[in-house]
Design a protein around this motif. Structure first.
Motif, PDB file in Angstrom:
ATOM      1  N   SER A   1     -13.492  -1.830   5.673  1.00  0.00           N
ATOM      2  CA  SER A   1     -13.395  -2.418   4.338  1.00  0.00           C
ATOM      3  C   SER A   1     -11.996  -2.911   3.996  1.00  0.00           C
ATOM      4  O   SER A   1     -11.808  -3.566   2.965  1.00  0.00           O
ATOM      5  CB  SER A   1     -13.832  -1.388   3.286  1.00  0.00           C
ATOM      6  N   TYR A   2     -11.001  -2.620   4.835  1.00  0.00           N
ATOM      7  CA  TYR A   2      -9.613  -2.952   4.472  1.00  0.00           C
ATOM      8  C   TYR A   2      -9.198  -4.350   4.910  1.00  0.00           C
ATOM      9  O   TYR A   2      -8.285  -4.939   4.324  1.00  0.00           O
ATOM     10  CB  TYR A   2      -8.650  -1.936   5.091  1.00  0.00           C
ATOM     11  N   ILE A   3      -9.843  -4.891   5.946  1.00  0.00           N
ATOM     12  CA  ILE A   3      -9.347  -6.124   6.558  1.00  0.00           C
ATOM     13  C   ILE A   3      -9.402  -7.299   5.584  1.00  0.00           C
ATOM     14  O   ILE A   3      -8.557  -8.203   5.626  1.00  0.00           O
ATOM     15  CB  ILE A   3     -10.139  -6.434   7.854  1.00  0.00           C
ATOM     16  N   GLN A   4     -10.364  -7.290   4.653  1.00  0.00           N
ATOM     17  CA  GLN A   4     -10.460  -8.388   3.692  1.00  0.00           C
ATOM     18  C   GLN A   4      -9.389  -8.298   2.607  1.00  0.00           C
ATOM     19  O   GLN A   4      -9.079  -9.311   1.969  1.00  0.00           O
ATOM     20  CB  GLN A   4     -11.843  -8.409   3.046  1.00  0.00           C
ATOM     21  N   TRP A   5      -8.843  -7.106   2.399  1.00  0.00           N
ATOM     22  CA  TRP A   5      -7.734  -6.970   1.459  1.00  0.00           C
ATOM     23  C   TRP A   5      -6.417  -7.352   2.120  1.00  0.00           C
ATOM     24  O   TRP A   5      -5.563  -7.989   1.491  1.00  0.00           O
ATOM     25  CB  TRP A   5      -7.675  -5.536   0.925  1.00  0.00           C
TER      26      TRP A   5
ATOM     27  N   LEU B   1       1.392  -7.306  -4.361  1.00  0.00           N
ATOM     28  CA  LEU B   1       2.590  -6.960  -5.121  1.00  0.00           C
ATOM     29  C   LEU B   1       2.642  -5.472  -5.445  1.00  0.00           C
ATOM     30  O   LEU B   1       3.561  -5.016  -6.132  1.00  0.00           O
ATOM     31  CB  LEU B   1       2.644  -7.786  -6.414  1.00  0.00           C
ATOM     32  N   GLY B   2       1.640  -4.725  -4.971  1.00  0.00           N
ATOM     33  CA  GLY B   2       1.621  -3.279  -5.177  1.00  0.00           C
ATOM     34  C   GLY B   2       1.140  -2.839  -6.532  1.00  0.00           C
ATOM     35  O   GLY B   2       1.333  -1.682  -6.929  1.00  0.00           O
ATOM     36  N   ARG B   3       0.486  -3.741  -7.265  1.00  0.00           N
ATOM     37  CA  ARG B   3       0.014  -3.416  -8.617  1.00  0.00           C
ATOM     38  C   ARG B   3      -1.466  -3.073  -8.666  1.00  0.00           C
ATOM     39  O   ARG B   3      -1.986  -2.723  -9.715  1.00  0.00           O
ATOM     40  CB  ARG B   3       0.271  -4.609  -9.540  1.00  0.00           C
ATOM     41  N   LYS B   4      -2.133  -3.178  -7.540  1.00  0.00           N
ATOM     42  CA  LYS B   4      -3.569  -2.915  -7.497  1.00  0.00           C
ATOM     43  C   LYS B   4      -3.884  -2.305  -6.139  1.00  0.00           C
ATOM     44  O   LYS B   4      -3.276  -2.670  -5.125  1.00  0.00           O
ATOM     45  CB  LYS B   4      -4.345  -4.216  -7.692  1.00  0.00           C
ATOM     46  N   CYS B   5      -4.831  -1.372  -6.116  1.00  0.00           N
ATOM     47  CA  CYS B   5      -5.233  -0.752  -4.851  1.00  0.00           C
ATOM     48  C   CYS B   5      -6.476  -1.449  -4.315  1.00  0.00           C
ATOM     49  O   CYS B   5      -7.195  -2.138  -5.045  1.00  0.00           O
ATOM     50  CB  CYS B   5      -5.514   0.737  -5.040  1.00  0.00           C
ATOM     51  N   SER B   6      -6.709  -1.280  -3.031  1.00  0.00           N
ATOM     52  CA  SER B   6      -7.895  -1.868  -2.412  1.00  0.00           C
ATOM     53  C   SER B   6      -9.133  -1.098  -2.838  1.00  0.00           C
ATOM     54  O   SER B   6      -9.051   0.078  -3.220  1.00  0.00           O
ATOM     55  CB  SER B   6      -7.759  -1.832  -0.885  1.00  0.00           C
ATOM     56  N   GLU B   7     -10.253  -1.761  -2.767  1.00  0.00           N
ATOM     57  CA  GLU B   7     -11.534  -1.134  -3.111  1.00  0.00           C
ATOM     58  C   GLU B   7     -12.500  -1.301  -1.930  1.00  0.00           C
ATOM     59  O   GLU B   7     -12.535  -2.365  -1.304  1.00  0.00           O
ATOM     60  CB  GLU B   7     -12.124  -1.795  -4.365  1.00  0.00           C
ATOM     61  N   PRO B   8     -13.243  -0.283  -1.590  1.00  0.00           N
ATOM     62  CA  PRO B   8     -13.380   1.021  -2.274  1.00  0.00           C
ATOM     63  C   PRO B   8     -12.426   2.086  -1.748  1.00  0.00           C
ATOM     64  O   PRO B   8     -12.531   3.259  -2.150  1.00  0.00           O
ATOM     65  CB  PRO B   8     -14.823   1.398  -1.922  1.00  0.00           C
ATOM     66  N   ASP B   9     -11.480   1.765  -0.871  1.00  0.00           N
ATOM     67  CA  ASP B   9     -10.640   2.794  -0.245  1.00  0.00           C
ATOM     68  C   ASP B   9      -9.594   3.363  -1.197  1.00  0.00           C
ATOM     69  O   ASP B   9      -9.140   4.491  -1.017  1.00  0.00           O
ATOM     70  CB  ASP B   9      -9.939   2.206   0.988  1.00  0.00           C
TER      71      ASP B   9
ATOM     72  N   GLU C   1     -13.529 -17.262   1.744  1.00  0.00           N
ATOM     73  CA  GLU C   1     -14.918 -16.977   2.091  1.00  0.00           C
ATOM     74  C   GLU C   1     -15.169 -15.476   1.984  1.00  0.00           C
ATOM     75  O   GLU C   1     -14.279 -14.676   2.261  1.00  0.00           O
ATOM     76  CB  GLU C   1     -15.227 -17.460   3.503  1.00  0.00           C
ATOM     77  N   PRO C   2     -16.370 -15.059   1.582  1.00  0.00           N
ATOM     78  CA  PRO C   2     -16.658 -13.628   1.440  1.00  0.00           C
ATOM     79  C   PRO C   2     -16.852 -12.965   2.796  1.00  0.00           C
ATOM     80  O   PRO C   2     -17.077 -13.627   3.809  1.00  0.00           O
ATOM     81  CB  PRO C   2     -17.955 -13.629   0.620  1.00  0.00           C
ATOM     82  N   GLY C   3     -16.763 -11.637   2.797  1.00  0.00           N
ATOM     83  CA  GLY C   3     -16.986 -10.854   4.008  1.00  0.00           C
ATOM     84  C   GLY C   3     -17.935  -9.709   3.741  1.00  0.00           C
ATOM     85  O   GLY C   3     -18.702  -9.734   2.778  1.00  0.00           O
ATOM     86  N   VAL C   4     -17.875  -8.688   4.592  1.00  0.00           N
ATOM     87  CA  VAL C   4     -18.830  -7.585   4.476  1.00  0.00           C
ATOM     88  C   VAL C   4     -18.517  -6.675   3.291  1.00  0.00           C
ATOM     89  O   VAL C   4     -19.404  -6.008   2.774  1.00  0.00           O
ATOM     90  CB  VAL C   4     -18.862  -6.762   5.784  1.00  0.00           C
ATOM     91  N   ASN C   5     -17.261  -6.625   2.865  1.00  0.00           N
ATOM     92  CA  ASN C   5     -16.881  -5.773   1.737  1.00  0.00           C
ATOM     93  C   ASN C   5     -17.103  -6.540   0.434  1.00  0.00           C
ATOM     94  O   ASN C   5     -16.284  -7.378   0.050  1.00  0.00           O
ATOM     95  CB  ASN C   5     -15.423  -5.338   1.879  1.00  0.00           C
ATOM     96  N   TYR C   6     -18.207  -6.231  -0.246  1.00  0.00           N
ATOM     97  CA  TYR C   6     -18.534  -6.973  -1.466  1.00  0.00           C
ATOM     98  C   TYR C   6     -17.594  -6.629  -2.624  1.00  0.00           C
ATOM     99  O   TYR C   6     -17.589  -7.318  -3.651  1.00  0.00           O
ATOM    100  CB  TYR C   6     -19.993  -6.693  -1.878  1.00  0.00           C
ATOM    101  N   MET C   7     -16.776  -5.567  -2.468  1.00  0.00           N
ATOM    102  CA  MET C   7     -15.838  -5.193  -3.514  1.00  0.00           C
ATOM    103  C   MET C   7     -14.503  -5.918  -3.375  1.00  0.00           C
ATOM    104  O   MET C   7     -13.652  -5.836  -4.252  1.00  0.00           O
ATOM    105  CB  MET C   7     -15.608  -3.679  -3.499  1.00  0.00           C
TER     106      MET C   7
END
Length: 430
Positions: free
Chosen positions: A233-237, A202-210, A243-249
């Motif tokens: 790190s972006y593909i999980q956002w 919804l554009g209210r939060k940015c991806s992490e850590p990018d 299920e979790p992926g490589v980006n723990y954030m």
């Protein structure tokens, strides 16, 4: 003055601690992955060596229990793999008709089946089938209970392709059942209630850590192929899962978040833009937003070359397919999988992607009927049908008979046309 220095020192120590922790965590992940890989390789070697010792028991204990015979078959080395019943016949027929099969494949086998084709009793598979996979429900009337192990292990279990398919089928079963293991973990862990994935879309939060917002991804990252390839790190956002992926954030999806996401038009519209962003990265474009049909884009050759060389994108595409299935676009799954099947099996493109298409992409499709159609398309397009392991042997025999019947009808028609031409020629001479 002293207090400010202390605060600065505490902040510095905290940043140092975080840097060391991340380094140690990355090193631990690397060590754990390699230890598991080494253990799997060592186990395979030990089981193969053990198989040479126990193989003679297959002949000495002909009256032994079914479990003992299956265990011996599982432990036997691949070089001792017997051909399953009926495989000689299928192999002989396939070799005799290989050229004509390829010609049929080039003409693109039908994707659609007749209404009710797969509803007959002949399409129900017995667990004793040589290529039956206990984790795959494609040919079952009901989904098998999650986590239920196959009751039997046949000689096909020693086939590398079938073993890979069986492992992938277990993951896909977990996905189709809504990740029950992850749900159990969430009950005993602290899960965020602010729905971070929905807030991101919804554009209210940015991806992490990018630190990138969804609108920036769509506008600034579009056709920035080097960034899309190198940043992981972006593909999980962009395509969250349970299920979790490589980006723990990154945060995993919850059931409540999935429900809210599917009811939010803005979030779904942004997900569609993310899908188009990644399709363009792979040399594909969405030609019909209603049906999900895709086709090659203008720069497909260059992008296909990158996709074929950088095989980590196979994992990304699997994630994209799963995400489409649970966040409101399940009807987009089959067209994308069909596109990859056609490119790999019919046109001969993307050879290093083909195994992932057959083992992972195909079985990420949630709709069972669509999944069956795709498996049939794959089998009809596969040149070496005796090596096809992605559906039970019984189903393959049914389709093989259909191929033989169509070829016989075609040959009969050709003979009739030839005879008619000869008769016409004789009439003209007289």
């Amino acid at each position: 003055m002293i207090e400010s220095q202390l605060r600065f020192l505490k902040k510095l120590l905290f940043l140092l601690f975080m840097a060391v922790f991340r380094r140690l965590y990355s090193a631990f992940e690397w060590f754990w992955r390699n230890v598991c890989l080494f253990w799997r390789c060592a186990k395979r070697v030990l089981l193969s060596l053990r198989g040479y010792a126990v193989l003679p028991l297959r002949w000495l204990k002909g009256s032994g229990s079914q479990g003992e015979l299956e265990r011996i078959a599982e432990d036997s080395p691949e070089v001792q793999e017997p051909r399953p019943e009926g495989q000689h016949e299928a192999a002989a027929v396939s070799k005799r008709t290989a050229d004509s099969d390829r010609e049929l494949a080039r003409k693109r086998p039908r994707f659609e089946d007749d209404e009710g084709e797969f509803d007959g009793e002949e399409y129900r598979v017995d667990p004793t089938d040589d290529l039956y996979c206990g984790y795959d429900s494609t040919w079952e009337a009901e989904e098998p209970p999650w986590g239920e192990l196959p009751m039997t292990r046949r000689p096909a279990a020693l086939n590398y392709k079938f073993s890979s398919f069986e492992r992938a089928a277990r993951d896909m079963q977990n996905y189709r059942h809504g990740y029950p293991s992850q749900l159990r973990q969430q009950r005993f862990s602290q899960v965020s209630d602010d729905m971070p994935n929905l807030q991101f879309y919804l554009g209210r939060k940015c991806s992490e850590p990018d630190g990138v917002y969804i609108f920036s991804f769509h506008e600034e990252w579009y056709r920035d192929y080097s960034t899309l390839e190198s940043v992981h790190s972006y593909i999980q956002w962009l395509f969250p899962l349970q299920e979790p992926g490589v980006n723990y954030m990154a945060c995993t999806l919850t059931k409540e978040e999935i429900t809210e996401f599917c009811q939010n038009n803005m979030a779904k519209a942004n997900l569609l833009k993310s899908y188009k962003l990644m399709l363009d990265f792979y040399g594909i474009k969405l030609s019909d937003e209603k049906t999900g049909k895709v086709e090659r884009s203008s720069n497909w050759k260059d992008r296909f070359n990158n996709l074929n060389r950088r095989t980590h994108n196979n994992l990304r595409i699997t994630r994209i397919l799963k995400c489409l299935g649970i966040l409101g676009f399940p009807h987009y799954q089959a067209p994308l999988v069909h596109f990859f099947l056609e490119e790999t099996l019919v046109h001969g493109e993307l050879p290093d992607v083909k195994d992932s298409v057959l083992t992972y992409f195909l079985f990420a499709v949630l709709d069972k009927r669509e999944r069956r159609r795709l498996v049939k398309f794959a089998y009809l397009s596969y040149s070496r049908k005796e090596e096809f392991v992605w559906c039970p042997r019984k189903i393959q025999r049914i389709w093989l008979k259909g191929i033989q019947g169509r070829k016989q009808a075609w040959e009969l028609n050709q003979n009739q046309l030839t005879q008619y031409s000869e008769d016409e020629s004789q009439d003209e001479e007289t």
